[in-house]
Motif scaffolding. Sequence first.
Motif, mmCIF file in Angstrom:
data_model
loop_
_atom_site.group_PDB
_atom_site.id
_atom_site.type_symbol
_atom_site.label_atom_id
_atom_site.label_comp_id
_atom_site.label_asym_id
_atom_site.label_seq_id
_atom_site.Cartn_x
_atom_site.Cartn_y
_atom_site.Cartn_z
ATOM 1 N N THR A 43 1.147 -1.034 0.166
ATOM 2 C CA THR A 43 -0.019 0.117 0.028
ATOM 3 C C THR A 43 1.019 1.536 0.003
ATOM 4 O O THR A 43 1.876 1.439 0.159
ATOM 5 N N TYR A 44 -0.013 2.378 -0.291
ATOM 6 C CA TYR A 44 1.435 3.475 -0.785
ATOM 7 C C TYR A 44 0.607 4.505 -0.298
ATOM 8 O O TYR A 44 -0.978 4.542 0.504
ATOM 9 N N ILE A 45 1.068 5.412 0.789
ATOM 10 C CA ILE A 45 0.784 7.562 1.285
ATOM 11 C C ILE A 45 0.800 8.461 -0.048
ATOM 12 O O ILE A 45 2.274 8.402 -0.693
ATOM 13 N N SER A 46 -0.299 8.831 -0.365
ATOM 14 C CA SER A 46 0.264 10.014 -1.026
ATOM 15 C C SER A 46 0.570 10.882 -0.285
ATOM 16 O O SER A 46 -0.392 11.141 0.615
ATOM 17 N N ILE A 47 1.566 12.040 -0.953
ATOM 18 C CA ILE A 47 1.493 13.284 -0.557
ATOM 19 C C ILE A 47 1.222 13.986 -1.565
ATOM 20 O O ILE A 47 2.100 14.008 -2.756
ATOM 21 N N VAL A 48 0.608 15.290 -0.810
ATOM 22 C CA VAL A 48 -0.440 15.777 -1.976
ATOM 23 C C VAL A 48 0.359 17.016 -1.713
ATOM 24 O O VAL A 48 0.224 17.785 0.639
ATOM 25 N N THR A 49 0.432 18.253 -2.821
ATOM 26 C CA THR A 49 0.744 19.479 -2.066
ATOM 27 C C THR A 49 -0.052 20.953 -2.564
ATOM 28 O O THR A 49 -0.758 20.521 -4.178
ATOM 29 N N ALA A 50 -0.005 21.832 -1.758
ATOM 30 C CA ALA A 50 -1.018 22.924 -2.670
ATOM 31 C C ALA A 50 -0.373 23.870 -3.604
ATOM 32 O O ALA A 50 -0.737 24.088 -4.660
ATOM 33 N N GLY A 51 1.275 24.076 -3.539
ATOM 34 C CA GLY A 51 2.086 24.492 -4.463
ATOM 35 C C GLY A 51 3.410 23.752 -4.602
ATOM 36 O O GLY A 51 3.333 23.019 -3.735
ATOM 37 N N THR A 52 3.980 24.602 -5.391
ATOM 38 C CA THR A 52 4.953 24.477 -5.531
ATOM 39 C C THR A 52 6.098 24.080 -4.301
ATOM 40 O O THR A 52 6.669 23.946 -4.322
ATOM 41 N N SER A 53 6.003 25.790 -3.823
ATOM 42 C CA SER A 53 6.757 26.230 -2.759
ATOM 43 C C SER A 53 6.203 25.606 -1.371
ATOM 44 O O SER A 53 6.772 25.734 -0.164
ATOM 45 N N ASP A 54 5.405 24.375 -1.377
ATOM 46 C CA ASP A 54 5.335 23.679 -0.928
ATOM 47 C C ASP A 54 6.049 22.513 -0.724
ATOM 48 O O ASP A 54 5.934 21.737 0.027
ATOM 49 N N ILE A 55 6.654 21.996 -1.646
ATOM 50 C CA ILE A 55 8.109 21.032 -2.310
ATOM 51 C C ILE A 55 8.334 20.848 -0.937
ATOM 52 O O ILE A 55 8.959 19.293 0.132
ATOM 53 N N PRO A 56 9.538 21.662 0.431
ATOM 54 C CA PRO A 56 9.857 21.058 0.305
ATOM 55 C C PRO A 56 10.013 20.646 2.177
ATOM 56 O O PRO A 56 10.527 19.236 2.120
ATOM 57 N N VAL A 57 8.569 20.789 2.402
ATOM 58 C CA VAL A 57 8.138 20.870 3.796
ATOM 59 C C VAL A 57 7.484 18.650 3.286
ATOM 60 O O VAL A 57 7.605 18.167 4.107
ATOM 61 N N ALA A 58 6.923 18.529 1.766
ATOM 62 C CA ALA A 58 6.103 17.014 1.313
ATOM 63 C C ALA A 58 7.384 16.547 1.087
ATOM 64 O O ALA A 58 7.393 15.151 1.573
ATOM 65 N N GLU A 59 8.929 16.845 0.740
ATOM 66 C CA GLU A 59 9.805 16.123 0.345
ATOM 67 C C GLU A 59 10.084 16.029 1.964
ATOM 68 O O GLU A 59 10.263 14.279 1.706
ATOM 69 N N GLU A 60 10.319 16.501 2.498
ATOM 70 C CA GLU A 60 10.804 16.123 3.977
ATOM 71 C C GLU A 60 9.356 14.823 4.876
ATOM 72 O O GLU A 60 10.451 13.400 5.531
ATOM 73 N N ALA A 61 8.621 14.888 4.801
ATOM 74 C CA ALA A 61 7.475 13.852 4.865
ATOM 75 C C ALA A 61 7.546 12.427 4.071
ATOM 76 O O ALA A 61 7.928 11.461 4.572
ATOM 77 N N ALA A 62 8.363 12.546 2.653
ATOM 78 C CA ALA A 62 8.269 11.584 1.522
ATOM 79 C C ALA A 62 9.368 11.149 1.565
ATOM 80 O O ALA A 62 9.512 9.917 2.190
#
Length: 248
Positions: A119-138
């Motif tokens: 099974t997988y986790i989806s990591i969804v961002t509102a904008g490109t500027s949110d990617i650094p936080v999303a990448e930490e989660a990923a």
Amino acid sequence: MDLNEVKELLQNVKSGSMDIEKALEKLQDLPFKDLGYAKIDNHREIRVGYPEVIYCAGKTVEQIKGIIEFMITKKNNILGTRASKEAYEAVKSICPKAEYNKEARTITIKNKEVKTTSTYISIVTAGTSDIPVAEEAAVTAEIFGNKVERIYDVGVAGIHRLFDKLEIIRQSKIIIVVAGMEGALASVLGGLVDKPVVAVPTSVGYGANFGGLSALLCMLNSCASGISVVNIDNGFGAGYLASMINKL
């Protein structure tokens, strides 16, 4: 050292293939190793299933290097968050296989294979500027053995972009939503899926965003059910929680 390794050690002592002195040598650093400036919790993986993670911000480069130098001896996978490039270069000098994610600001060292979830986790961002936080989660979720799907820049300002990826999101076991500004994306997704949502407010936004407080309060006050909220910019906390849920 995890529970399986402790069991194996005790079985070896019982069978006579390992003497007591050698076993004591392996156990001497349990439950923690005192480096003076840090007490490394070697017992954590036995208690909670995950080894200790290094929060690098506020630590000197030499402290980070010293902590990782000891942790390498335990042959666990290692994750350092909020790490500078300078800290990474110091770590790489003692461990050439260390990897650095510039966006996430993470140091990872893979010392053993971890079975990846089906099974997988989806990591969804509102904008490109949110990617650094999303990448930490990923990065956090991945080093703990989770399959991750990244879906970036699908915020409410152009909601048709979200609908284009909705089927992928719906098939995941848990969803991490990373958003700044007013943080509305978590509420929107919470009303469209039958999976738990971990919302991560980010400090992305103009003055009245108050460094992420507007997104945090919006997410906490969401009328959609099934949403939990972690602290502002806390991608690590979201990735850790999502990993625990994904492996239930």
